[in-house]
Design a protein around this motif. Structure first.
Motif, PDB file in Angstrom:
ATOM      1  N   ARG A 121       0.839  -1.201   0.000  1.00 39.50           N
ATOM      2  CA  ARG A 121       0.000   0.000   0.000  1.00 39.50           C
ATOM      3  C   ARG A 121       0.873   1.251   0.000  1.00 39.50           C
TER       4      ARG A 121
ATOM      5  N   ARG B 269       1.479   4.668  -9.732  1.00 38.07           N
ATOM      6  CA  ARG B 269       0.706   5.318  -8.676  1.00 38.07           C
ATOM      7  C   ARG B 269      -0.750   5.476  -9.105  1.00 38.07           C
TER       8      ARG B 269
ATOM      9  N   THR C 297      -1.249   3.660  -4.901  1.00 39.64           N
ATOM     10  CA  THR C 297      -0.373   3.498  -3.747  1.00 39.64           C
ATOM     11  C   THR C 297      -0.044   4.855  -3.138  1.00 39.64           C
TER      12      THR C 297
ATOM     13  N   SER D 162       3.049   7.034  -1.667  1.00 43.87           N
ATOM     14  CA  SER D 162       4.486   6.943  -1.892  1.00 43.87           C
ATOM     15  C   SER D 162       5.246   8.123  -1.303  1.00 43.87           C
TER      16      SER D 162
END
Length: 195
Positions: free
Chosen positions: A157, A184, A189, A191
């Protein structure tokens, strides 16, 4: 999802982090920029639990990372992918074996399921044709893509990128950046990238 508050870290007399605070919400991307030696990688190491702060709060998914015992930290790390600065591939393992390693060590998946997951992420980073190549047979950009596949194979995740463009020529650097953006958007996700 990621919360740092008043984080201090020193190595001997050298103060690296001096009251650092930030939050990254689920699905967000944060980029931390700074000169070499400014402590950017140290931040990532706090998030993933490789370092503990001298003072301050480091929480991921609401959990106090520095206080977690080994088993709980290992479970939290399953939700995180880490792209190392220099890919950090194991020289005697093929592309496929490097990517499959995390699944073999942290899951009970069978050989067929591992094969399917590894090939899916290699396809995602356009490296499926290099499955049998060893790191010495790959360019710097290709190694980064394999490192990225390894970071993604556990369906994290959160992805932490440590200087993903370091050592790459401008064309490959642009390609890796474009791929990070696509991932992404596709995988939603959270980041943190240091550069």
């Amino acid at each position: 999802m990621i919360h740092l508050e008043g984080v201090h870290k020193s190595f001997g007399e050298q103060k690296v982090l001096d009251g650092l605070s930030f939050d990254v919400a689920e699905g967000e991307s944060l980029v931390i920029m700074g000169p070499s030696g400014a402590g950017k990688s140290v931040i990532l190491k706090h998030i993933i639990g490789l370092l503990k702060p001298d003072e301050g709060v480091v929480e991921v998914e609401g959990l106090p990372v520095p206080e977690l015992r080994t088993k709980a930290l290992r479970e939290l790390r399953r939700d995180m992918g880490y792209l190392f600065q220099h890919a950090a591939l194991i020289n005697w393992l093929s592309t496929f074996e490097n990517v499959a390693l995390a699944l073999k060590e942290t899951t009970s998946l069978g050989a067929k399921e591992i094969e399917e997951k590894v090939m899916a992420v290699l396809k995602l980073v356009h490296m499926e044709s290099a499955r049998n190549k060893f790191p010495s047979e790959l360019s710097g950009g290709m190694q980064k893509r394999v490192g990225l596949a390894r970071a993604l194979v556990t369906d994290p995740r959160i992805i932490l990128y440590d200087e993903p463009e370091a050592g790459l020529d401008p064309e490959m650097s642009t390609s890796v950046s474009r791929m990070m953006l696509e991932l992404r958007q596709e995988l939603n996700t959270t980041s943190v990238t240091v550069t």
